[in-house]
Design an enzyme around this catalytic site. Structure first.
Site, PDB file in Angstrom:
ATOM      1  N   LYS A 165       1.322  10.784  13.525  1.00  0.00           N
ATOM      2  CA  LYS A 165       1.797  11.350  12.258  1.00  0.00           C
ATOM      3  C   LYS A 165       2.299  12.769  12.494  1.00  0.00           C
ATOM      4  CE  LYS A 165      -0.896   8.556   9.065  1.00  0.00           C
ATOM      5  NZ  LYS A 165      -1.548   8.396   7.762  1.00  0.00           N
ATOM      6  N   GLU A 170     -10.520   4.422   9.332  1.00  0.00           N
ATOM      7  CA  GLU A 170     -10.644   4.052   7.922  1.00  0.00           C
ATOM      8  C   GLU A 170     -11.208   2.640   7.758  1.00  0.00           C
ATOM      9  OE1 GLU A 170      -6.742   4.970   6.245  1.00  0.00           O
ATOM     10  OE2 GLU A 170      -7.351   7.044   5.991  1.00  0.00           O
ATOM     11  N   GLU A 193       3.779   9.322  -0.708  1.00  0.00           N
ATOM     12  CA  GLU A 193       2.373   9.151  -1.106  1.00  0.00           C
ATOM     13  C   GLU A 193       1.767  10.432  -1.680  1.00  0.00           C
ATOM     14  OE1 GLU A 193      -0.126   7.908   2.127  1.00  0.00           O
ATOM     15  OE2 GLU A 193      -1.962   8.142   0.965  1.00  0.00           O
ATOM     16  N   GLU A 219       5.522   9.630  13.488  1.00  0.00           N
ATOM     17  CA  GLU A 219       5.462   8.819  12.265  1.00  0.00           C
ATOM     18  C   GLU A 219       5.695   9.744  11.071  1.00  0.00           C
ATOM     19  OE1 GLU A 219       2.212   5.849  11.791  1.00  0.00           O
ATOM     20  OE2 GLU A 219       1.954   6.668   9.779  1.00  0.00           O
ATOM     21  N   GLU A 265       0.861  -1.194   0.000  1.00  0.00           N
ATOM     22  CA  GLU A 265       0.000   0.000   0.000  1.00  0.00           C
ATOM     23  C   GLU A 265       0.894   1.239   0.000  1.00  0.00           C
ATOM     24  OE1 GLU A 265      -3.432  -0.296   2.418  1.00  0.00           O
ATOM     25  OE2 GLU A 265      -3.868   1.853   2.356  1.00  0.00           O
ATOM     26  N   ASP A 323      -2.670  14.203   7.174  1.00  0.00           N
ATOM     27  CA  ASP A 323      -2.174  12.944   6.613  1.00  0.00           C
ATOM     28  C   ASP A 323      -1.051  13.191   5.614  1.00  0.00           C
ATOM     29  OD1 ASP A 323      -1.938  10.335   5.907  1.00  0.00           O
ATOM     30  OD2 ASP A 323      -3.881  10.135   4.936  1.00  0.00           O
ATOM     31  N   GLU A 379       5.975  21.842  -3.347  1.00  0.00           N
ATOM     32  CA  GLU A 379       4.899  22.539  -2.621  1.00  0.00           C
ATOM     33  C   GLU A 379       4.344  23.692  -3.460  1.00  0.00           C
ATOM     34  OE1 GLU A 379       6.289  24.819   0.746  1.00  0.00           O
ATOM     35  OE2 GLU A 379       4.324  24.780   1.702  1.00  0.00           O
ATOM     36  N   ARG A 405     -11.398  17.068  10.789  1.00  0.00           N
ATOM     37  CA  ARG A 405     -10.606  15.833  10.966  1.00  0.00           C
ATOM     38  C   ARG A 405      -9.308  16.103  11.728  1.00  0.00           C
ATOM     39  NH1 ARG A 405      -8.344  12.287   5.846  1.00  0.00           N
ATOM     40  NH2 ARG A 405      -6.462  11.536   6.853  1.00  0.00           N
TER      41      ARG A 405
END
Ligand code: GCV
Length: 715
Positions: free
Chosen positions: A385, A311, A418, A412, A187, A390, A541, A361
């Site tokens: 994280k 999730e 990703e 993390e 993943e 995320d 960015e 969130r």
């Protein structure tokens, strides 16, 4: 007639062939920063006094690895034989051993005291009358780390003539997570299939897994979780544990502990129980027996990683229990064996009502975990994280780092890119990680008032004197020869390891080391690659998500292409709230979601007010009109246009910068990376045009420089 007998002539030919093939070896990127390429003779001369053999003071597996690695590296770099002999000290040698073993050999040496676990001492000294280089560790693993450090210094032609250096890790936890599925897919992995699994089983051939562990050890990483946090419960089947123990065997020589991600519903899903309620004694019993079985087969097992109530994963909320209840039941099973539980703070509701402007969130991790501070056992680590959403291209530090005083933490970080170009685009993440690690959370610490409380100290357990804590990187290396899908992306793995060892290193130092080891010390190479890498995050960015709006990517799809509308009108909560007049998430206490209130007071002040909120996080914290004027003096909309054009231009310039390297590096990597930069330049234009046209259509405000909208429908 030749002076050489025929077989000797043949031998000479073979030797030459080997030498040539080494020189002309294909540079696939497989050796990463462990290329050990031969120093030019004038530099190799500096090491004329370097011993030609090693004496090892113990016979553990890890010490033997250290000895072999030293022989391999020293002979390759210095171009002369280095023997890994075991005999006693009868000549000049590199001495490898723990501090205790060193004391037995040479009680008069004064090794440093109080070094932390896995630390090492590199020292040039006379021992029993011989010139020696000492590599002494607090543990066998420390010796191995010392060997890698010594080889790195020689490979970078650093003087070691009178070396006397102590190195010790900043924190005990320096782990990587792999998100590998049992079917062999990874993943968010972009470097090929799993190193560990294929077709629902552990691979027969684990050679690459061993090589991976070598890479990890070389940068001080001491643990690897081999399966996806979206865990398949079958990983805990008895028959699977036996298979997984073979991966642990491949890791063990390198001092890398294996750990597993587990599904909290396992007692029910594979255990035959009718519940997985963490407070049910049958469930506690199941975990205890399962863990005992694992340690029977993998005595140095590290522990578990848990993703729950997130999730779609099942979790303690099924029974009205808390994350602490869930973490502790597993932690108690692991405790007698010395194992730990990483409980991920990435717990959020992905069915949030987007119409409610108070929903956010970003608040989830703190809301879920701060009230439980102090309820977790001391072998539980909350894995947080870096940012509250995320792994976006820019986020503030998660407020949860400051919200746990009586609980172990780990940060993390995501090595696999990703949301930052998926290794197809260059994005060196160390500068981003450093901003978070160095960020002072201004936590009120009664035992050290007015001392800074940066994230790096909070996660390392230094601020509140926690027994453990540290750094976790989501790595996702795969079977591709170059591991991550791109040779330049390996700087992120290297950088993660170096920061986990010492977060005070600068991004410049890290990239300089990496470039010398991965390419060469040619000044053109050093200058060009460092410049490219160090600028790459800002460039990425600027054409994907300036001003803290988040990466405006396809969040319901591939997390790669530009698709700003995909963020809105769904429950995932990665909202930017762009409409025809204004943009940004109002997270203030006064008028917004209140997220800002989760920070300590000094940080609240910084982000709550438009006057002090930094431009690069403006849209993360505030909803403002497009015409709002930034600290820079530009309007938001003009900044967005300019940033995208500037970013795309700078991405195009990567090509000409790279071209200066032709002839300075090997042709394989030169061409491979050139093709990537050409591709990235095109992608940057796609991003630029998609985002600029989208925002122009929404706002109707033209670009002062008349670049945007020429092909877009008029507003
Ligand atoms: C492993 C993001 C990723 C998911 C990942 C999740 C997590 O949402 O897109 O692939 O799941 O984070 O960190 O658990």
């Amino acid at each position: 007639m030749s002076r050489f007998p025929p077989f000797a002539a043949l031998g000479a030919v073979l030797l030459c062939a080997v030498a040539l093939s080494i020189q002309a070896r294909a540079e696939t990127g497989a050796e990463a920063w462990l290329r050990y390429s031969a120093l030019p003779p004038q530099l190799a001369k500096r090491y004329a006094q370097f011993p030609t053999s090693a004496v090892v003071l113990g016979d553990s597996l890890v010490l033997k690895t250290a000895q072999k690695e030293l022989a391999r590296g020293a002979s390759q770099i210095l171009g002369r034989p280095f023997s890994a002999d075991n005999s006693s000290l009868s000549h000049s040698a590199v001495i490898l051993g723990t501090l205790d073993q060193l004391h037995d050999l040479a009680p008069n040496l004064n090794p440093p005291r109080g070094m932390s676990n896995d630390g090492y001492w590199l020292k040039s000294a006379t021992v029993h009358g011989f010139h020696c280089i000492i590599v002494a560790g607090t543990t066998d693993r420390g010796v191995l780390y010392g060997v890698f450090a010594l080889l790195s210094k020689i490979a970078r032609a650093e003087s070691i003539a009178s070396i006397d250096e102590i190195q010790q890790p900043y924190a005990p936890i320096r782990w990587v997570n792999q998100w590998d599925n049992l079917d062999g897919r990874i993943e968010r992995g972009y470097g090929g299939p799993s190193l560990f699994f294929a077709d629902g089983k552990v691979r027969d051939d684990l050679t690459r897994a061993g090589q991976y562990a070598r890479l990890l050890a070389s940068i001080g990483i001491n643990g690897c979780t081999v399966n996806n946090v979206n865990a398949d419960p079958r990983i805990l089947d008895d028959n699977f544990i036996a298979q997984v123990s073979r991966i642990a065997d491949a890791f063990r020589p390198w001092g890398v502990q294996l750990s597993l991600s587990v599904d909290l519903s396992s007692p029910k899903a594979i255990g035959g129980l009718d519940t997985f309620d963490p407070l049910d004694s049958k469930v506690a019993d199941w975990w205890r027996k399962k863990v005992d079985e694992i340690y029977r087969q993998i005595p140095d097992f590290g522990g578990f990683v848990v993703k729950a109530d997130s999730e779609g994963r099942l979790g303690p909320s099924t029974y009205g229990r808390t994350p602490a209840d869930a973490a502790n039941v597993i932690a108690r099973a692991l405790k007698p064996h010395g194992g730990v539980v990483f409980y991920r703070a990435f717990v959020y509701n992905h069915h949030l009502d987007w119409r409610n402007l108070k929903n956010d969130r970003a608040k989830a991790a703190y809301d879920n975990f701060h009230p439980l501070d102090g309820d977790f056992d001391d072998n539980v680590i909350i894995q947080i994280k870096n940012g509250p959403i995320d792994f976006q291209v820019r986020e503030p530090a998660s407020p949860l780092f400051a919200g746990l005083r009586h609980t172990n933490e780990a940060i993390e970080l995501q090595i696999t890119q990703e949301y930052t170009g998926q290794q197809r685009q260059l994005c060196f993440l160390v500068p981003m990680w450093k901003e978070v690690l160095d960020f002072d959370m201004h936590v009120d610490n009664p035992s050290a008032r007015n001392q800074p409380t940066p994230v790096k100290d909070l996660v390392a357990g230094r601020t509140f004197h926690r027994p453990t804590g540290g750094f976790v990187g989501v790595a996702d290396l795969g079977m591709d020869a170059n591991w991550l899908g791109s040779p330049l992306a390996m700087a992120n793995l290297y950088g993660f390891g170096r920061l986990a060892w010492n977060p005070n290193l600068s991004a410049e130092t890290i990239i300089d080391e990496w470039t010398r080891l991965t390419f060469s010390a040619d000044p053109v190479v050093l200058h060009t690659i460092s410049k490219l890498q160090l600028s790459s995050w800002h460039v990425y960015e600027s054409y994907t998500g300036p001003l803290g709006a988040g990466t405006l990517t396809n969040i319901t799809g591939n997390h790669y292409d530009p698709a700003p509308e995909s963020s809105e009108e769904n429950g995932w909560g990665q909202w930017h709230r762009a409409d025809h007049t204004s943009i940004g998430m109002d997270r203030t206490i006064a008028t917004g979601t209140g997220f800002v209130g989760q920070y300590p007071p000094a940080i609240q002040q910084l982000y709550e007010s438009l006057a002090t909120c930094p431009d690069n996080l403006l849209l993360f914290f505030h909803h403002v009109p497009y015409t709002y004027v930034l600290h820079s003096g530009k309007t938001v909309i003009q900044h967005i246009y300019d940033s995208h054009y500037d970013g795309a231009e700078r991405a195009r310039d990567f090509i000409s910068q790279w071209k200066t390297l032709q002839g300075h590096i090997d042709e394989e990597r030169y061409r491979d990376i050139l093709a990537r930069f050409e591709y990235q330049a095109g992608e940057a234009v796609v991003w630029r045009d998609t985002i600029c046209n989208w925002i122009y259509r929404l706002s109707g405000i033209p670009d002062e420089k008349h670049r945007v909208g020429s092909s877009a429908p008029s507003p």
